[in-house]
Design an enzyme around this catalytic site. Structure first.
Site, PDB file in Angstrom:
ATOM      1  CD1 TRP A 275      -2.609   1.841   0.551  1.00 36.70           C
ATOM      2  CD2 TRP A 275      -1.216   2.465   2.184  1.00 36.70           C
ATOM      3  NE1 TRP A 275      -2.902   3.144   0.877  1.00 36.70           N
ATOM      4  CE2 TRP A 275      -2.060   3.546   1.872  1.00 36.70           C
ATOM      5  CE3 TRP A 275      -0.240   2.623   3.176  1.00 36.70           C
ATOM      6  CZ2 TRP A 275      -1.971   4.784   2.520  1.00 36.70           C
ATOM      7  CZ3 TRP A 275      -0.151   3.845   3.829  1.00 36.70           C
ATOM      8  CH2 TRP A 275      -1.017   4.910   3.513  1.00 36.70           C
TER       9      TRP A 275
ATOM     10  CD  GLU B  34      -4.546  -1.523   2.261  1.00 31.37           C
ATOM     11  OE1 GLU B  34      -3.392  -1.858   2.608  1.00 31.37           O
ATOM     12  OE2 GLU B  34      -5.404  -1.123   3.074  1.00 31.37           O
TER      13      GLU B  34
ATOM     14  CE  LYS C  63      -5.922   6.202   3.058  1.00 27.44           C
ATOM     15  NZ  LYS C  63      -5.007   6.087   4.182  1.00 27.44           N
TER      16      LYS C  63
ATOM     17  CG  ASP D 145      -8.435  -0.763   4.896  1.00 32.37           C
ATOM     18  OD1 ASP D 145      -9.474  -0.303   5.404  1.00 32.37           O
ATOM     19  OD2 ASP D 145      -7.340  -0.737   5.478  1.00 32.37           O
TER      20      ASP D 145
ATOM     21  CG  HIS E  56      -8.583   1.929   2.259  1.00 34.64           C
ATOM     22  ND1 HIS E  56      -7.342   1.483   1.902  1.00 34.64           N
ATOM     23  CD2 HIS E  56      -8.449   2.440   3.516  1.00 34.64           C
ATOM     24  CE1 HIS E  56      -6.485   1.689   2.889  1.00 34.64           C
ATOM     25  NE2 HIS E  56      -7.140   2.262   3.877  1.00 34.64           N
TER      26      HIS E  56
ATOM     27  CG  HIS F  70      -5.961  -4.421   5.398  1.00 35.96           C
ATOM     28  ND1 HIS F  70      -5.053  -3.433   5.126  1.00 35.96           N
ATOM     29  CD2 HIS F  70      -5.257  -5.590   5.434  1.00 35.96           C
ATOM     30  CE1 HIS F  70      -3.845  -3.979   5.005  1.00 35.96           C
ATOM     31  NE2 HIS F  70      -3.941  -5.280   5.176  1.00 35.96           N
TER      32      HIS F  70
ATOM     33  CG  ASP G 237      -8.983   4.729   6.109  1.00 37.14           C
ATOM     34  OD1 ASP G 237      -9.402   3.755   6.749  1.00 37.14           O
ATOM     35  OD2 ASP G 237      -7.849   4.771   5.590  1.00 37.14           O
TER      36      ASP G 237
ATOM     37  CG  ASP H 251      -7.368   2.778  10.048  1.00 39.93           C
ATOM     38  OD1 ASP H 251      -7.676   1.685   9.573  1.00 39.93           O
ATOM     39  OD2 ASP H 251      -6.734   3.650   9.412  1.00 39.93           O
TER      40      ASP H 251
ATOM     41  CG  ASP I 249      -5.115  -1.525   8.421  1.00 40.85           C
ATOM     42  OD1 ASP I 249      -4.540  -1.057   9.429  1.00 40.85           O
ATOM     43  OD2 ASP I 249      -4.998  -1.030   7.286  1.00 40.85           O
TER      44      ASP I 249
HETATM   45  C1  RNT Z   1      -3.532   2.722   5.074  1.00 42.10           C
HETATM   46  C2  RNT Z   1      -3.722   1.278   4.766  1.00 42.10           C
HETATM   47  C3  RNT Z   1      -2.615   0.391   5.208  1.00 42.10           C
HETATM   48  C4  RNT Z   1      -2.108   0.728   6.584  1.00 42.10           C
HETATM   49  C5  RNT Z   1      -1.203  -0.305   7.194  1.00 42.10           C
HETATM   50  C6  RNT Z   1      -0.435   0.230   8.337  1.00 42.10           C
HETATM   51  O1  RNT Z   1      -4.633   3.475   4.823  1.00 42.10           O
HETATM   52  O2  RNT Z   1      -4.923   0.835   5.282  1.00 42.10           O
HETATM   53  O3  RNT Z   1      -3.003  -0.924   5.104  1.00 42.10           O
HETATM   54  O4  RNT Z   1      -3.130   0.967   7.491  1.00 42.10           O
HETATM   55  O5  RNT Z   1      -0.449  -0.892   6.241  1.00 42.10           O
HETATM   56 ZN    ZN Z   2      -5.289  -1.286   5.185  1.00 42.92          ZN
END
Ligand code: RNT
Ligand code: ZN
Length: 417
Positions: A186, A225, A227, A258, A261, A285, A293, A295, A325
């Protein structure tokens, strides 16, 4: 909760599910085999153990300052150990390149070798964990706004070199553990404001990826990955979903979904059945975006259960890799891990207990009222009694009993850091 009550409740649940053609014992067996790739970065707020100093860039930021974050490899391992005592099943640990065992040395990102991860491989083997890996292109003086998509050959080649080294490390890990290591790539590359070169950066990224993936390996798998946007890079993301979906479909690479994302109203669950047709496997993720996003810790919400259901309905547990994640620095970090892992498992358990045979019979017969009614009833079937029994069977805390264990760990370990 008394052991005998858990067993009695399970027997009743088993009977109830059997009426709908669902075998709870079989579901438990399948659940035990779902390995979750636990992200190492919740433990230390994505700081890593490089001796370069955290230099920003890339928009990865944990918020909060709850005490007890892991400050070194030993503490991170200690934390993961604790987490593993509170979750059933055998899992994986997902490492980032910045988590090497550098022994106090300054090792730049283009100087990485498998030897810096040897102690991780041995430790993981000892714990019965398999490893996954990630390139780290954020938090470095060369991160800027563009890494692999940078027109500047010096910077671009630095990150190409880094990514190649990460693949070699993943290959070594996969070989050592006799199980493929998934290496996720990513990058944050993008632009804060309007760019008039959308195509140009994507062309560069495509070329960089081709170069990175030129070496064929047998013990590692690549995942890429996408985003939607990053903080300070809101107008344009080079590695968008269309970009990676196209690349993955064309070049046979795993696409990482993810759950944070995408546009917030987009269903990630719906993507599973399409990706399964056009890409080799899927990496997840699982996260929880709040307004963006953000997290947040993964919980048992509709998004997570829908995702699990789509995977189980597609009979694709062997082609979908489940990783987590998120990073929350505002609560006990071990608690954050345990909640996320257990909630993901609960989502899969609900999916495995779905009376899918009956639901599909209704659908085939055009009985849509009956289908909707059973879907609604299924939500409140006694899946939690099956869950409690799963924990009991696997010798981990039942119900909320893990709270006390984490409080104890905080008292005896985390508060002393
Ligand atoms: C970032 C991505 C990625 C990270 C990690 C730390 O937006 O989601 O996967 O969160 O690799
Ligand atoms: Zn991620």
């Amino acid at each position: 909760m008394k052991e005998s009550s858990v067993k009695t409740a399970y027997e009743a649940a088993k009977e109830r599910y059997a009426e709908l053609g669902v075998d709870t014992d079989a579901a438990l067996e399948k659940l035990r085999k779902i390995s979750i790739s636990i992200h190492c970065w919740q433990s230390d707020d994505v700081t890593g153990f490089e001796n370069l100093g955290n230099l920003g860039g890339g928009g990865i930021q944990a918020t909060g300052n709850y005490p007890g974050k892991a400050r070194n490899i030993e503490e991170l391992r200690e934390d993961i150990d604790e987490v593993l005592t509170l979750v059933a099943g055998s899992h994986r640990l997902n490492l980032h390149a910045i988590y090497g065992d550098f022994g106090g040395k300054t090792v730049d990102r283009n100087e990485l070798e498998p030897k810096y991860f040897q102690s991780w491989m041995e430790w993981a083997k000892d714990k019965g964990l398999k490893l996954d890996f990630n390139t780290t292109s954020f938090g470095h003086p060369k991160s800027g706004d563009l890494t692999l998509a940078n027109p500047d050959a010096g910077i671009r080649n630095f990150w190409i070199e880094h990514s190649k080294q990460c693949r070699a490390i993943s290959e070594a890990m996969g070989k050592f553990q006799n199980d493929p290591c998934i290496m996720n790539l990513w990058i944050h590359d993008g632009s804060k404001d309007i760019t008039v070169n959308r195509l140009k950066y994507r062309q560069i990224l495509e070329k960089s990826l081709d170069e990175i993936f030129a070496t064929a390996y047998r013990n590692m798998k690549d995942s890429i990955e996408a985003k939607l946007f990053g903080i300070a890079l809101e107008s344009y993301t080079v590695g968008s979903y269309d970009f990676y979906l196209g690349y993955g479909a064309k070049k046979g690479k795993i696409v990482t979904l993810d759950t944070g994302h995408f546009h917030l109203s987009e269903s990630i669950a719906d993507k599973i059945s399409s990706l399964l047709l056009f890409t080799p496997e899927i990496m997840l993720h699982v996260s929880r975006p709040i307004r963006w996003d953000s997290d947040h810790v993964t919980i048992l919400n509709d998004e997570t259960t829908d995702l699990a259901k789509e995977i189980v309905r597609a009979d694709a547990l062997d082609r979908v890799h489940v990783g987590l994640d998120y990073f929350d620095a505002s609560i006990n970090r071990i608690g954050a891990y345990v909640i996320g892992i257990r909630s993901t498992q609960k989502a899969f358990l609900q999916a495995l207990l779905e009376p899918i045979g009956q639901l599909r019979t209704y659908e085939a017969g055009g009985q849509y009222f009956e289908r909707l009614a059973l879907l609604e009833e299924a939500k409140a079937l006694p899946w939690n009694s099956v869950w409690d029994y799963f924990c009991l069977q696997n010798n981990v805390a039942v119900g909320e009993n893990y709270i006390a264990a984490i409080q104890q760990y905080e008292k005896s370990v985390l508060s002393k850091r």
